[in-house]
Design a protein around this motif. Structure first.
Motif, mmCIF file in Angstrom:
data_model
loop_
_atom_site.group_PDB
_atom_site.id
_atom_site.type_symbol
_atom_site.label_atom_id
_atom_site.label_comp_id
_atom_site.label_asym_id
_atom_site.label_seq_id
_atom_site.Cartn_x
_atom_site.Cartn_y
_atom_site.Cartn_z
ATOM 1 N N PHE A 133 -43.669 105.080 70.128
ATOM 2 C CA PHE A 133 -45.038 105.501 69.869
ATOM 3 C C PHE A 133 -45.504 106.320 71.073
ATOM 4 O O PHE A 133 -45.816 105.775 72.125
ATOM 5 C CB PHE A 133 -45.914 104.259 69.692
ATOM 6 C CG PHE A 133 -47.097 104.455 68.794
ATOM 7 C CD1 PHE A 133 -47.593 105.712 68.497
ATOM 8 C CD2 PHE A 133 -47.727 103.357 68.231
ATOM 9 C CE1 PHE A 133 -48.684 105.870 67.681
ATOM 10 C CE2 PHE A 133 -48.819 103.506 67.408
ATOM 11 C CZ PHE A 133 -49.304 104.773 67.123
ATOM 12 N N THR A 167 -38.758 101.628 67.464
ATOM 13 C CA THR A 167 -40.041 102.287 67.248
ATOM 14 C C THR A 167 -40.521 102.885 68.561
ATOM 15 O O THR A 167 -40.626 102.176 69.567
ATOM 16 C CB THR A 167 -41.097 101.302 66.712
ATOM 17 O OG1 THR A 167 -40.634 100.726 65.494
ATOM 18 C CG2 THR A 167 -42.416 102.015 66.458
ATOM 19 N N ARG A 193 -45.406 109.002 66.150
ATOM 20 C CA ARG A 193 -44.771 107.709 65.912
ATOM 21 C C ARG A 193 -43.426 107.951 65.233
ATOM 22 O O ARG A 193 -43.361 108.548 64.149
ATOM 23 C CB ARG A 193 -45.656 106.822 65.044
ATOM 24 C CG ARG A 193 -45.075 105.426 64.804
ATOM 25 C CD ARG A 193 -45.937 104.626 63.848
ATOM 26 N NE ARG A 193 -45.388 103.298 63.636
ATOM 27 C CZ ARG A 193 -45.737 102.217 64.313
ATOM 28 N NH1 ARG A 193 -46.658 102.309 65.239
ATOM 29 N NH2 ARG A 193 -45.183 101.046 64.064
ATOM 30 N N ASN A 225 -53.452 105.037 69.361
ATOM 31 C CA ASN A 225 -52.734 104.192 68.411
ATOM 32 C C ASN A 225 -53.620 103.722 67.274
ATOM 33 O O ASN A 225 -53.126 103.379 66.187
ATOM 34 C CB ASN A 225 -52.148 102.982 69.141
ATOM 35 C CG ASN A 225 -53.218 102.091 69.738
ATOM 36 O OD1 ASN A 225 -53.921 102.510 70.657
ATOM 37 N ND2 ASN A 225 -53.361 100.867 69.250
#
Length: 479
Positions: free
Chosen positions: A295, A293, A333, A392
């Motif tokens: 971000f 992942t 993302r 975020n």
């Protein structure tokens, strides 16, 4: 002078300051202290763009290079912008000295802590001042396996161009390597409370900082300051990387006149960061799944502000000001999932979510002050401030496998009502403060299932209230 080892120890001993875990707290912010208490290093925020970690990296500043620490409980939105409902802590590093100096020192403390510090500084010419500071340290923890080592170096230059102009340059670099151990169960504690207990976690933290300054005076009453800066913070763990980079500039002007002072300024900040998480899951003896992942976050802010303090009489003065901020967000993302059989890739998928948003915020304050005696004053303060979301926080995950969507999160706003008194009683300093803060649209994170992997969404709580009393007294017994 009191032999404090680090910045945390300074703040732990300071009145009105507490800690929520490893995060410094003012006025009971609790788990939100990382977004509602602003910690500055020479005017540059250490609060990270990613609000997920609850820790502000204050350990990246060695005490030997600190000149002073300013603690402002409650408010400060007009001068300092977003994230000050609990207050502001500004750490000022050493800039110069009246006389040349050279010092070397070492400290030895519990759990095999020891360090070595070297400082040099002085005028190499009538108008040029140079300084440097170097530190190395290492420490063993209370439990076996705990270890912390690191080093720090800084330079400083201050050049007086003329009687009315000066420039400065202050770069610094810090690196620490930390080994931490997991929590122990009750049986493990009873057997040996100092045992390692499990596999250690390694963390590498670095901070690179470059501060520039230019000051110019126009006569005796007007002064302008330009402060460009660059700051890069990186935190690396096994399977986890976080980066926070700030590029910005502050322009501030001050006018002193017979009955008061007027301050106005413009702040620009481009704050970029990313969080990278990589983990593997064993599905069966033949197959495994890895997920990466990434971000990427960016928050660009432009702010203008003005604050004036006017002395109407010797007994009465009034401070008032306002601030406007525009924040522009970009978030990306990406989730890459790879399934392997016997070490060979059999499938690979990537999901990407890109969002952008912008928010306008404003703050204002007004503070009447009454000097009822030579040493005593009584003040009333009203402040309206804000906390803009982190990038975020603008994305929700609506299920175990998504989708990831942009939410309609609003900025927090707060109103603080405060009354305070400061005086000398028999030559000893005392102060008392009563405050009441109402927060509208406080930001919280809700988990959609039994754990965070099931999804989440950020929401605004309609109203939150914090109120309290602060009492402080300082006595000089043997002076």
């Amino acid at each position: 002078n009191r032999g404090y080892r680090d910045l945390r120890e300074i703040l732990e001993k300071a009145p009105g300051v507490s800690f929520h875990g490893d995060t410094v707290d003012l006025r009971g912010q609790g788990q939100k202290a990382n977004t509602s208490v602003k910690v500055l290093l020479n005017g540059v925020a250490l609060n990270m763009i990613d609000t997920t970690p609850t820790t502000i990296p204050i350990d990246l500043i060695p005490i030997e290079d600190i000149e002073r620490v300013e603690i402002i409980p409650g408010g400060g939105s007009v001068l300092y912008g977003s994230g000050t409902s609990g207050g502001v802590i500004n750490i000022i590093t050493k800039k110069g000295a009246r006389y040349p100096y050279a010092n070397i020192s070492t400290k030895i403390a519990s759990y095999n802590y020891n360090d070595l510090n070297l400082g040099l500084g002085g005028n190499v010419s009538e108008n040029l001042f140079l300084k440097t500071a170097v530190k190395g340290f290492k420490q063993r923890g209370y439990r076996k396996g705990e270890k912390n080592t690191g080093y720090y170096g800084s330079l400083g230059m201050h050049y007086k161009i003329s009687d009315d102009q000066s420039i400065s340059f202050d770069p610094s670099y810090y690196q620490a390597r930390t080994y931490s151990v997991p929590s122990l169960g009750l049986a493990e504690l009873r057997a040996d409370r100092r045992q390692q207990g499990g596999e250690r976690t390694f963390t590498k933290s670095t901070r690179a900082n470059f501060d520039f300054g230019y000051t110019v005076k126009f006569g005796d009453k007007i002064e302008a300051n330009l402060h460009p800066y660059y700051q890069d913070i990186r935190i690396i763990q096994s399977g986890f990387v976080m980066k926070d980079r700030k590029e910005g500039a502050n322009l501030k002007g001050k006018l002193d006149y017979d009955s008061g002072e007027f301050i106005a300024g413009y702040d620009y900040l481009k704050n970029k960061g990313f969080r990278r998480i990589n983990f593997d899951v064993a599905m069966n003896p033949m197959m495994s799944r890895s997920q990466l992942t990434i971000f990427d976050m960016q928050k660009l802010t432009h702010s203008v502000y003005a604050l004036e303090k006017h002395n109407f009489t010797e007994a009465f003065s009034l401070s008032a000001g306002g601030r406007f901020e525009r924040a522009e967000y970009k978030v990306n993302r990406r989730v890459l999932t790879t399934i392997k059989r016997m070490g060979n890739i059999i499938s690979q998928t990537q999901n990407s979510t890109r969002v952008s948003d912008d928010k306008n915020n404003y703050a204002f304050e007004i503070t009447p002050n009454f000097n009822y005696s030579k040493d005593g004053n009584l003040y009333f303060k009203f402040e309206r401030g804000y906390i803009s979301p982190g990038p975020n926080q603008l994305i929700d995950k609506l299920g175990r496998n998504g989708p990831y969507v942009l939410n309609n999160l609003k900025s927090e706003t707060f109103k603080t009502y405060e009354i305070g008194l400061k005086d000398l009683i028999y030559g000893q300093y005392v102060s008392a403060t009563i405050f009441w803060t109402d927060t509208k649209n406080e930001i919280v994170n809700e988990t959609l299932g039994s754990s965070i992997t099931d999804g989440w969404h950020f929401i605004n709580i309609d109203e939150t209230r914090r109120k309290g009393v602060e009492l402080y007294a300082e006595q000089s017994l043997l002076s």
